[in-house]
Structure formats: structure tokens, C-alpha cells
Write a protein that holds these residues in place. Structure first.
Motif, PDB file in Angstrom:
ATOM      1  N   VAL A 194       1.018  -0.738  -0.156  1.00 36.86           N
ATOM      2  CA  VAL A 194       0.203  -0.283  -0.146  1.00 36.86           C
ATOM      3  C   VAL A 194       0.896   1.193   0.170  1.00 36.86           C
ATOM      4  CG1 VAL A 194      -1.955   1.083   1.368  1.00 36.86           C
ATOM      5  CG2 VAL A 194      -2.059  -1.854   1.387  1.00 36.86           C
ATOM      6  N   PHE A 195       0.545   2.046  -1.245  1.00 38.96           N
ATOM      7  CA  PHE A 195       1.498   3.412  -1.017  1.00 38.96           C
ATOM      8  C   PHE A 195       1.075   4.446  -0.870  1.00 38.96           C
ATOM      9  CE2 PHE A 195       3.775   0.448  -4.151  1.00 38.96           C
ATOM     10  CZ  PHE A 195       3.877  -0.691  -3.405  1.00 38.96           C
ATOM     11  N   THR A 196       1.723   5.656  -1.315  1.00 45.38           N
ATOM     12  CA  THR A 196       0.952   6.682  -0.717  1.00 45.38           C
ATOM     13  C   THR A 196       1.772   8.223  -1.979  1.00 45.38           C
ATOM     14  OG1 THR A 196      -0.321   8.635   0.411  1.00 45.38           O
ATOM     15  CG2 THR A 196       1.691   7.480   1.451  1.00 45.38           C
ATOM     16  N   ASP A 197       1.854   9.104  -2.138  1.00 48.07           N
ATOM     17  CA  ASP A 197       2.294   9.727  -2.511  1.00 48.07           C
ATOM     18  C   ASP A 197       2.757   9.471  -4.279  1.00 48.07           C
ATOM     19  OD1 ASP A 197       1.778  11.976  -0.804  1.00 48.07           O
ATOM     20  OD2 ASP A 197       3.620  11.014   0.742  1.00 48.07           O
ATOM     21  N   ARG A 198       3.857   8.386  -3.923  1.00 38.32           N
ATOM     22  CA  ARG A 198       4.121   8.110  -5.424  1.00 38.32           C
ATOM     23  C   ARG A 198       3.803   6.861  -5.077  1.00 38.32           C
ATOM     24  NH1 ARG A 198       8.922   7.115  -3.803  1.00 38.32           N
ATOM     25  NH2 ARG A 198      10.772   7.893  -1.412  1.00 38.32           N
ATOM     26  N   TRP A 199       4.865   6.101  -5.626  1.00 40.07           N
ATOM     27  CA  TRP A 199       5.162   4.672  -5.701  1.00 40.07           C
ATOM     28  C   TRP A 199       5.962   4.309  -5.380  1.00 40.07           C
ATOM     29  CZ3 TRP A 199       1.158   1.097  -7.444  1.00 40.07           C
ATOM     30  CH2 TRP A 199       1.936  -0.495  -7.863  1.00 40.07           C
ATOM     31  N   ARG A 203       2.511   3.306   3.011  1.00 42.46           N
ATOM     32  CA  ARG A 203       1.454   4.361   3.888  1.00 42.46           C
ATOM     33  C   ARG A 203       1.331   4.054   4.512  1.00 42.46           C
ATOM     34  NH1 ARG A 203      -1.498   6.827   6.102  1.00 42.46           N
ATOM     35  NH2 ARG A 203      -2.884   7.534   5.923  1.00 42.46           N
ATOM     36  N   PHE A 204       1.767   2.332   5.266  1.00 45.18           N
ATOM     37  CA  PHE A 204       1.455   1.737   6.825  1.00 45.18           C
ATOM     38  C   PHE A 204       2.701   1.722   6.932  1.00 45.18           C
ATOM     39  CE2 PHE A 204      -2.648   0.453   4.666  1.00 45.18           C
ATOM     40  CZ  PHE A 204      -3.180   2.061   6.110  1.00 45.18           C
TER      41      PHE A 204
END
Length: 204
Positions: A194-199, A203-204
């Protein structure tokens, strides 16, 4: 229905936050009890659960071929399994094939048919856990043999085979399968999934 969700050591999901017990208890054994029988109510409940899965536009693309041990349909499904699966799956209480509708009534492609079968089959598998059963999904089967054996029409594609039953002893399995039965389950860390902002940014 059972709420015990008894799971062998190492098979209950170890999660970073608590999961519903039904989810944590789901696993896919190959060691099944060859004497366990599946009654009408629990057998029907599996497919009732599948029927109520979500689908794209409520197109409900999932279909199943299903039979209990001792029935001709069970033997015919069993005959389409790969050699590696036939040995242990003969002890299942029931076998099924999940089939995806891929064409609509006008012969046009029906989107997300295979995804719909996946959702329906996950419902089936979780209902099996709730019924005190286990279910093992298999890619190892001959799709063309299923089509021929059951006269599956054009516009429907066999996607997955499923063995359903009660857990049994691993003693009669080949050594490599016994090792799999006894090995602890594992999953990739959430940071890898699980990613956020960019690949690639966890995220966790």
C-alpha cells in the motif's frame, strides 16, 4: 454455523491490527477428511453466499459446477484436475468449478466477469469458514476438459476449481505437501503493498 474458527498453529493470520476472526481463520489446507460429509444446508449456503457477492452493474457473472463426494459430478470435476491436485482433492467433501460469464446477451464482451467470479468465490470461501469448513482454490485444472465434460457454452470461461471439506490428517500426503501443510503462513508487509504520494512510498 460455528464461531470457533479453530486453526492449527501457524495458520491463523498474524496481522498488524486485529482482523475479523473469520478472515484470520481462513486458510487453504490440502489435508482433508475423506470421511466428512457435507449436508444439504451447508452445501447450499456456500453458493447462496456466492450469489450475494457484488458485481459490475449487478451483472452477476459467476456460475458454478458443483458436486459432493459420491456424486457423478464430483468425479467428473475431479477428472479435470491436474495430477498434483487429483491426489489430495479426492478427499474433499465437495468439488466445484467457478465459471465466468464473458459475453452478454448480444454477444458483446461482458466486463469484469473474472473479477466477479473472484468476488463470489471469496464469499463462498468465507462462508465455508463460517460453516466450520475449509476451502482450497486451485488453478491446476484443465479448462478445455471442463468445457467438454459439462458442455459449457461459448461466452463462459472456467476460472477456478475449489475443494471444500473438513481438515484431515496430513500423514497421507506426499512429503512436499506435508511440509506446506505444516509451514506457517506468511504475507508481504503492508509497506510493500500500500503506497501513498508516489509508487513505492509506504502508506503504513
Amino acid at each position: 454455523m460455528t464461531e470457533d474458527f479453530e486453526v492449527p498453529d501457524g495458520k491463523r493470520a498474524e496481522s498488524s491490527v486485529p482482523l475479523h476472526p473469520l478472515l484470520a481463520a481462513r486458510w487453504s489446507p490440502r489435508a482433508l477428511d475423506p470421511d466428512a460429509e457435507l449436508d444439504d444446508a451447508r452445501f447450499r449456503a456456500l453458493f447462496e453466499a456466492a450469489r450475494w457477492a457484488p458485481s459490475w452493474g449487478n451483472t452477476q457473472p459467476a456460475r458454478y459446477l458443483a458436486g459432493r463426494r459420491g456424486e457423478a459430478t464430483f468425479d467428473r470435476i475431479h477428472g479435470t484436475l491436474s495430477r498434483g491436485n487429483r491426489g489430495w482433492a479426492e478427499s474433499a467433501s465437495a468439488l466445484a468449478i467457478g465459471v465466468a460469464r464473458t459475453l452478454d446477451d448480444e454477444g458483446e464482451p461482458l466486463p469484469y466477469g473474472e473479477y466477479g467470479v473472484a468476488l463470489a468465490t471469496q464469499n463462498l470461501v468465507l462462508q465455508a469458514v463460517a460453516e466450520g469448513l475449509v476451502a482450497h482454490q486451485m488453478a491446476g485444472f484443465d479448462r478445455d476438459a471442463v468445457r467438454a465434460e459439462f458442455d459449457v457454452p461459448a461466452g463462459f470461461d472456467p476460472v477456478v476449481a475449489i475443494a471444500i471439506g473438513l481438515p484431515g490428517s496430513a500423514e497421507g500426503l506426499p512429503d512436499r505437501l506435508q511440509e506446506k501443510e505444516r509451514a506457517p503462513r506468511s504475507r508481504r508487509a503492508l509497506a510493500e503493498l500500500v503506497f501513498t504520494d508516489r509508487w513505492g512510498a509506504p502508506r503504513f
